[in-house]
Design a protein around this motif. Sequence first.
Motif: not given
Length: 288
Positions: A202-214, A258-267, A279-284
Amino acid sequence: MVAHAGVPNGFGNPGSLLETFLPWLGLSVPVGAALAAVRRSAAAAVAVLLAAAVWGASFGGALVDGRSPGGDLTVVSQNVGAENPDPAGTARDLAASGAALLALEELSPATAPAYERALAGSYPHHATIGTVGLWSRYPLREVEPLPIMPWTRALRAVADTPKGPVAVYVAHLASVRVHPTAGFTTARRNEAAGRLAEAVRAERLPRVVLVGDLNGTAEDRALRPVTEGLRLRSAQAEAGDGFGFSWPAAFPVARIDHVLVRGVTPVAAWTLPRTGSDHLPVAASLRW
Protein backbone atom coordinates in the motif's frame (compact mmCIF):
# COMPACT_ATOMS: atom_id res chain seq x y z
CA MET A 1 19.88 -27.88 -5.62
CA VAL A 2 17.88 -28.03 -8.83
CA ALA A 3 14.57 -29.37 -7.55
CA HIS A 4 14.35 -27.75 -4.12
CA ALA A 5 11.09 -26.05 -5.12
CA GLY A 6 9.61 -29.53 -5.51
CA VAL A 7 10.24 -30.45 -1.88
CA PRO A 8 6.80 -30.01 -0.31
CA ASN A 9 6.12 -27.73 2.63
CA GLY A 10 3.85 -30.20 4.33
CA PHE A 11 4.24 -31.32 7.92
CA GLY A 12 7.38 -29.78 9.39
CA ASN A 13 8.00 -27.46 6.39
CA PRO A 14 10.94 -29.46 5.00
CA GLY A 15 10.99 -27.31 1.84
CA SER A 16 11.55 -24.07 3.75
CA LEU A 17 14.10 -25.75 6.02
CA LEU A 18 16.07 -26.98 3.01
CA GLU A 19 15.92 -23.57 1.31
CA THR A 20 17.15 -21.83 4.46
CA PHE A 21 20.48 -23.63 4.13
CA LEU A 22 20.45 -24.23 0.38
CA PRO A 23 23.93 -22.82 -0.42
CA TRP A 24 25.47 -25.28 2.01
CA LEU A 25 24.53 -28.16 -0.28
CA GLY A 26 27.71 -27.18 -2.10
CA LEU A 27 29.61 -29.07 0.60
CA SER A 28 28.55 -32.21 -1.24
CA VAL A 29 31.03 -31.31 -3.99
CA PRO A 30 34.32 -31.70 -2.07
CA VAL A 31 32.94 -34.68 -0.17
CA GLY A 32 31.86 -36.32 -3.41
CA ALA A 33 35.20 -35.51 -5.05
CA ALA A 34 37.06 -37.19 -2.21
CA LEU A 35 34.88 -40.29 -2.44
CA ALA A 36 35.24 -40.39 -6.23
CA ALA A 37 39.02 -40.25 -5.87
CA VAL A 38 39.04 -43.05 -3.31
CA ARG A 39 36.79 -45.22 -5.47
CA ARG A 40 38.60 -44.18 -8.69
CA SER A 41 35.17 -43.92 -10.27
CA ALA A 42 34.74 -41.99 -13.50
CA ALA A 43 30.95 -42.01 -13.12
CA ALA A 44 31.23 -40.51 -9.64
CA ALA A 45 33.64 -37.86 -10.94
CA VAL A 46 31.12 -36.85 -13.63
CA ALA A 47 28.38 -36.64 -11.01
CA VAL A 48 30.58 -34.40 -8.85
CA LEU A 49 31.34 -32.13 -11.80
CA LEU A 50 27.64 -31.88 -12.56
CA ALA A 51 26.87 -30.94 -8.94
CA ALA A 52 29.66 -28.36 -9.01
CA ALA A 53 28.27 -26.84 -12.21
CA VAL A 54 24.77 -26.62 -10.72
CA TRP A 55 26.08 -24.99 -7.55
CA GLY A 56 28.15 -22.53 -9.58
CA ALA A 57 25.19 -21.59 -11.75
CA SER A 58 22.95 -21.16 -8.69
CA PHE A 59 25.28 -19.45 -6.25
CA GLY A 60 28.54 -18.61 -8.02
CA GLY A 61 27.42 -15.04 -8.55
CA ALA A 62 27.53 -14.45 -4.81
CA LEU A 63 31.29 -15.00 -4.89
CA VAL A 64 31.77 -12.09 -7.30
CA ASP A 65 32.32 -8.74 -5.61
CA GLY A 66 29.35 -6.65 -6.71
CA ARG A 67 30.25 -3.57 -4.69
CA SER A 68 30.97 -0.23 -6.32
CA PRO A 69 31.86 3.19 -4.88
CA GLY A 70 29.44 6.00 -4.33
CA GLY A 71 25.99 5.97 -2.86
CA ASP A 72 23.66 8.61 -1.45
CA LEU A 73 22.45 6.81 1.65
CA THR A 74 23.93 4.18 3.96
CA VAL A 75 21.57 1.96 5.96
CA VAL A 76 22.51 -0.37 8.81
CA SER A 77 20.23 -2.86 10.55
CA GLN A 78 20.80 -5.23 13.43
CA ASN A 79 18.85 -7.48 15.73
CA VAL A 80 20.70 -6.25 18.80
CA GLY A 81 19.40 -9.03 21.05
CA ALA A 82 17.29 -8.53 24.15
CA GLU A 83 20.01 -10.23 26.23
CA ASN A 84 22.84 -8.10 24.81
CA PRO A 85 25.25 -7.55 27.73
CA ASP A 86 26.64 -4.28 26.32
CA PRO A 87 23.95 -2.21 24.58
CA ALA A 88 25.94 1.01 24.91
CA GLY A 89 28.99 -0.57 23.29
CA THR A 90 26.85 -2.03 20.52
CA ALA A 91 25.32 1.40 19.91
CA ARG A 92 28.77 3.02 19.66
CA ASP A 93 29.95 0.36 17.20
CA LEU A 94 26.90 0.84 15.01
CA ALA A 95 27.16 4.64 15.08
CA ALA A 96 30.80 4.35 14.00
CA SER A 97 29.60 2.83 10.72
CA GLY A 98 28.53 6.29 9.60
CA ALA A 99 25.08 5.09 8.56
CA ALA A 100 22.49 7.75 7.91
CA LEU A 101 19.70 5.37 8.90
CA LEU A 102 20.13 2.86 11.72
CA ALA A 103 17.43 0.27 12.44
CA LEU A 104 17.45 -1.87 15.57
CA GLU A 105 15.33 -4.88 16.35
CA GLU A 106 14.66 -6.79 19.59
CA LEU A 107 14.84 -3.78 21.84
CA SER A 108 13.56 -4.30 25.38
CA PRO A 109 12.33 -1.88 28.05
CA ALA A 110 15.62 -2.44 29.85
CA THR A 111 17.94 -1.83 26.86
CA ALA A 112 16.08 0.77 24.78
CA PRO A 113 17.07 3.72 27.05
CA ALA A 114 20.74 2.71 26.75
CA TYR A 115 20.57 2.86 22.96
CA GLU A 116 18.75 6.18 23.07
CA ARG A 117 21.42 7.72 25.27
CA ALA A 118 24.37 6.31 23.32
CA LEU A 119 22.99 7.31 19.90
CA ALA A 120 21.62 10.73 20.79
CA GLY A 121 24.78 12.57 19.76
CA SER A 122 25.01 10.96 16.31
CA TYR A 123 21.34 10.72 15.42
CA PRO A 124 19.17 13.73 16.22
CA HIS A 125 16.00 11.99 15.05
CA HIS A 126 14.71 8.65 16.26
CA ALA A 127 11.56 6.67 16.91
CA THR A 128 11.03 3.49 18.92
CA ILE A 129 7.80 1.53 18.84
CA GLY A 130 7.49 -1.76 20.64
CA THR A 131 10.68 -3.74 20.13
CA VAL A 132 11.95 -1.92 17.02
CA GLY A 133 13.55 1.46 16.54
CA LEU A 134 14.84 3.75 13.81
CA TRP A 135 17.59 6.35 14.27
CA SER A 136 18.18 8.90 11.54
CA ARG A 137 20.43 11.82 10.67
CA TYR A 138 17.47 13.25 8.78
CA PRO A 139 14.03 14.29 10.02
CA LEU A 140 11.46 11.54 10.47
CA ARG A 141 7.72 11.93 10.03
CA GLU A 142 4.60 9.79 9.69
CA VAL A 143 5.97 7.29 12.20
CA GLU A 144 3.46 4.54 12.83
CA PRO A 145 3.36 0.96 14.11
CA LEU A 146 2.59 -1.88 11.73
CA PRO A 147 0.16 -4.46 13.18
CA ILE A 148 1.81 -7.55 11.74
CA MET A 149 1.80 -9.47 15.04
CA PRO A 150 -0.12 -9.36 18.35
CA TRP A 151 2.75 -7.32 19.81
CA THR A 152 4.51 -4.47 17.96
CA ARG A 153 7.60 -5.61 16.07
CA ALA A 154 7.43 -3.38 12.99
CA LEU A 155 7.17 0.30 12.12
CA ARG A 156 6.95 2.61 9.14
CA ALA A 157 8.45 6.10 8.91
CA VAL A 158 9.31 8.63 6.23
CA ALA A 159 12.87 9.97 6.29
CA ASP A 160 13.31 13.36 4.61
CA THR A 161 16.77 13.00 3.10
CA PRO A 162 18.53 15.71 1.04
CA LYS A 163 17.66 13.67 -2.07
CA GLY A 164 13.99 13.41 -1.19
CA PRO A 165 11.71 11.35 1.04
CA VAL A 166 12.07 7.61 1.47
CA ALA A 167 9.65 5.25 3.20
CA VAL A 168 11.51 3.14 5.76
CA TYR A 169 10.07 -0.08 7.14
CA VAL A 170 11.71 -1.79 10.12
CA ALA A 171 10.46 -5.28 10.85
CA HIS A 172 11.22 -8.25 13.07
CA LEU A 173 9.20 -11.26 12.01
CA ALA A 174 8.33 -14.07 14.39
CA SER A 175 11.06 -16.53 15.26
CA VAL A 176 11.21 -20.02 13.82
CA ARG A 177 12.22 -23.20 15.59
CA VAL A 178 13.29 -26.71 14.64
CA HIS A 179 11.63 -29.34 16.84
CA PRO A 180 12.35 -33.09 16.69
CA THR A 181 8.63 -33.85 16.48
CA ALA A 182 7.12 -30.71 14.90
CA GLY A 183 9.87 -29.99 12.37
CA PHE A 184 10.48 -26.45 11.13
CA THR A 185 7.77 -24.34 12.76
CA THR A 186 7.14 -21.18 10.70
CA ALA A 187 3.39 -20.47 10.89
CA ARG A 188 3.60 -17.25 12.92
CA ARG A 189 6.47 -15.95 10.83
CA ASN A 190 4.63 -16.67 7.59
CA GLU A 191 1.49 -14.91 8.82
CA ALA A 192 3.53 -11.86 9.86
CA ALA A 193 5.28 -11.84 6.49
CA GLY A 194 1.91 -11.76 4.73
CA ARG A 195 0.75 -8.79 6.80
CA LEU A 196 4.05 -6.99 6.22
CA ALA A 197 3.68 -7.53 2.49
CA GLU A 198 0.18 -6.02 2.59
CA ALA A 199 1.46 -2.94 4.40
CA VAL A 200 4.34 -2.34 1.99
CA ARG A 201 2.10 -3.00 -1.02
CA ALA A 202 0.00 0.00 0.00
CA GLU A 203 3.05 2.31 0.10
CA ARG A 204 2.62 5.36 -2.14
CA LEU A 205 6.16 6.76 -2.03
CA PRO A 206 8.34 5.59 -4.94
CA ARG A 207 11.41 4.99 -2.78
CA VAL A 208 11.13 2.21 -0.20
CA VAL A 209 13.66 0.60 2.14
CA LEU A 210 12.66 -2.46 4.17
CA VAL A 211 15.18 -3.60 6.75
CA GLY A 212 15.14 -6.01 9.63
CA ASP A 213 15.32 -9.54 10.92
CA LEU A 214 12.90 -11.52 8.76
CA ASN A 215 13.90 -14.84 10.35
CA GLY A 216 14.25 -16.39 6.92
CA THR A 217 16.49 -16.32 3.87
CA ALA A 218 15.71 -14.91 0.46
CA GLU A 219 15.55 -18.48 -0.88
CA ASP A 220 12.78 -19.51 1.52
CA ARG A 221 9.56 -19.73 -0.54
CA ALA A 222 7.48 -18.65 2.47
CA LEU A 223 8.99 -15.14 2.27
CA ARG A 224 8.25 -14.66 -1.41
CA PRO A 225 5.27 -12.38 -0.68
CA VAL A 226 7.87 -9.95 0.69
CA THR A 227 10.98 -10.61 -1.39
CA GLU A 228 9.30 -11.06 -4.77
CA GLY A 229 5.68 -9.98 -4.54
CA LEU A 230 6.61 -6.38 -3.71
CA ARG A 231 9.26 -5.93 -6.41
CA LEU A 232 11.77 -5.40 -3.62
CA ARG A 233 15.40 -5.99 -4.53
CA SER A 234 17.96 -7.49 -2.17
CA ALA A 235 20.94 -5.19 -1.64
CA GLN A 236 23.11 -8.20 -0.77
CA ALA A 237 22.14 -10.11 -3.91
CA GLU A 238 22.79 -7.14 -6.20
CA ALA A 239 25.77 -5.44 -4.63
CA GLY A 240 27.28 -7.75 -2.04
CA ASP A 241 30.54 -9.64 -1.75
CA GLY A 242 29.86 -13.20 -0.66
CA PHE A 243 26.74 -14.60 0.92
CA GLY A 244 26.58 -12.07 3.72
CA PHE A 245 25.45 -14.63 6.30
CA SER A 246 24.30 -12.81 9.43
CA TRP A 247 23.28 -15.48 11.95
CA PRO A 248 24.46 -16.80 14.33
CA ALA A 249 27.17 -14.21 14.86
CA ALA A 250 29.70 -16.73 16.21
CA PHE A 251 29.54 -18.81 13.00
CA PRO A 252 27.06 -17.36 10.49
CA VAL A 253 25.28 -19.96 8.37
CA ALA A 254 22.27 -18.05 7.02
CA ARG A 255 21.33 -14.51 6.03
CA ILE A 256 18.12 -13.82 7.88
CA ASP A 257 18.74 -10.06 8.26
CA HIS A 258 17.98 -8.06 5.14
CA VAL A 259 18.08 -4.73 3.36
CA LEU A 260 15.41 -4.75 0.63
CA VAL A 261 14.78 -1.74 -1.60
CA ARG A 262 12.53 -0.36 -4.30
CA GLY A 263 13.08 2.84 -6.25
CA VAL A 264 16.75 3.14 -5.29
CA THR A 265 19.83 1.25 -6.48
CA PRO A 266 22.09 -0.76 -4.15
CA VAL A 267 25.76 -0.05 -4.87
CA ALA A 268 27.30 -2.00 -1.97
CA ALA A 269 26.22 -4.38 0.78
CA TRP A 270 28.21 -5.94 3.58
CA THR A 271 28.13 -7.19 7.17
CA LEU A 272 29.72 -5.31 10.05
CA PRO A 273 31.91 -6.85 12.76
CA ARG A 274 30.32 -8.75 15.60
CA THR A 275 28.83 -6.83 18.53
CA GLY A 276 27.25 -8.11 21.73
CA SER A 277 24.34 -9.60 19.77
CA ASP A 278 23.91 -13.06 18.29
CA HIS A 279 23.25 -11.42 14.88
CA LEU A 280 25.76 -9.56 12.74
CA PRO A 281 24.79 -6.05 11.62
CA VAL A 282 23.99 -5.76 7.90
CA ALA A 283 24.67 -2.62 5.88
CA ALA A 284 23.97 -1.28 2.41
CA SER A 285 24.88 1.82 0.43
CA LEU A 286 22.07 3.06 -1.82
CA ARG A 287 22.07 5.43 -4.79
CA TRP A 288 19.12 7.55 -5.86
